[in-house]
Design a protein around this motif. Structure first.
Motif, PDB file in Angstrom:
ATOM      1  N   ARG A  40      -5.570  -4.768   1.417  1.00  0.00           N
ATOM      2  CA  ARG A  40      -4.218  -4.193   0.794  1.00  0.00           C
ATOM      3  C   ARG A  40      -4.143  -2.617   1.087  1.00  0.00           C
ATOM      4  O   ARG A  40      -3.237  -2.180   1.237  1.00  0.00           O
ATOM      5  CB  ARG A  40      -4.694  -4.060  -0.923  1.00  0.00           C
ATOM      6  CG  ARG A  40      -3.414  -3.657  -1.555  1.00  0.00           C
ATOM      7  CD  ARG A  40      -3.648  -3.865  -3.253  1.00  0.00           C
ATOM      8  NE  ARG A  40      -3.587  -2.596  -3.926  1.00  0.00           N
ATOM      9  CZ  ARG A  40      -4.266  -1.435  -3.937  1.00  0.00           C
ATOM     10  NH1 ARG A  40      -4.989  -1.272  -3.058  1.00  0.00           N
ATOM     11  NH2 ARG A  40      -3.984  -0.491  -4.749  1.00  0.00           N
ATOM     12  N   GLY A 139      -0.882 -12.438  -2.872  1.00  0.00           N
ATOM     13  CA  GLY A 139      -0.993 -11.062  -2.442  1.00  0.00           C
ATOM     14  C   GLY A 139      -0.310 -10.764  -1.165  1.00  0.00           C
ATOM     15  O   GLY A 139       0.234 -11.653  -0.504  1.00  0.00           O
ATOM     16  N   LEU A 141      -1.165  -8.367   2.358  1.00  0.00           N
ATOM     17  CA  LEU A 141      -2.351  -7.498   2.849  1.00  0.00           C
ATOM     18  C   LEU A 141      -1.704  -7.140   4.284  1.00  0.00           C
ATOM     19  O   LEU A 141      -0.726  -7.624   5.031  1.00  0.00           O
ATOM     20  CB  LEU A 141      -3.282  -8.626   3.430  1.00  0.00           C
ATOM     21  CG  LEU A 141      -3.865  -9.276   2.190  1.00  0.00           C
ATOM     22  CD1 LEU A 141      -5.046 -10.315   2.875  1.00  0.00           C
ATOM     23  CD2 LEU A 141      -4.480  -8.585   0.995  1.00  0.00           C
TER      24      LEU A 141
END
Length: 176
Positions: A40, A139, A141
């Motif tokens: 992240r 998510g 990345l």
């Protein structure tokens, strides 16, 4: 013993060979850098794996229709920032939407030069990722490898093309 005339002409012959391309393959090599660990927040690395002094971070993401093509359904809208990057010639990193196993569902390259300056000196931006199954996104990345390097190979440009190149841009199916 060689005559002086032959010895005097030897450097000229070598120059002609070099300019004709006969010796050009001697000094040009292409290699590919290893892919860095996605995260992240990452420290951007050059092709030798050394930090550039720039951090890149995904500061948020959400699923929503793109305002220009809402009929296409949900896309991944993410916000990112670069700390320590130059506004005009900074680095670029790959951003990937991933599932819970960290398999890339869609990727693109984001450039710090395409972001806007923040009051704290960082560069911030946003972009959109289209993925086949947005409901699988767990998510977004970033991959730390600087993708802004010139990708000319020895085959394309024998004089300036060799050296270490960044890994191929990330794509769908890559395990991060």
């Amino acid at each position: 013993m060689l005559p002086a005339r032959v010895l005097a002409g030897a450097p000229l012959a070598l120059v002609i060979l070099a300019l004709s391309g006969c010796s050009s393959h001697w000094g040009c090599t292409d290699t590919t850098a290893g892919r860095g660990e996605a995260g992240r927040r990452v420290q951007v690395e050059d092709t030798s794996g050394r930090p550039l002094g720039v951090a890149a971070e995904v500061v948020g993401w959400r699923l929503e229709p793109h305002p220009q093509v809402p009929s296409e359904g949900d896309k991944v809208h993410f916000h990112y920032r670069f700390d320590g990057a130059d506004e005009t010639s900074g680095p670029a990193v790959d951003a990937c939407a991933v599932d819970k196993e960290r398999v890339a569902l869609g990727c693109l390259t984001v450039y710090s030069s395409g972001a806007w300056p923040e009051p704290d000196g960082a560069l911030a931006g946003d972009d959109w990722l289209a993925v086949e199954h947005p409901e699988q996104v767990a998510g977004v990345l970033l991959i730390p490898n600087d993708q802004s390097y010139d990708r000319r190979t020895c085959e394309q440009d024998i004089k300036d093309g060799g050296g270490t190149h960044p890994p191929k841009p990330a794509g769908r199916g890559l395990q991060l």
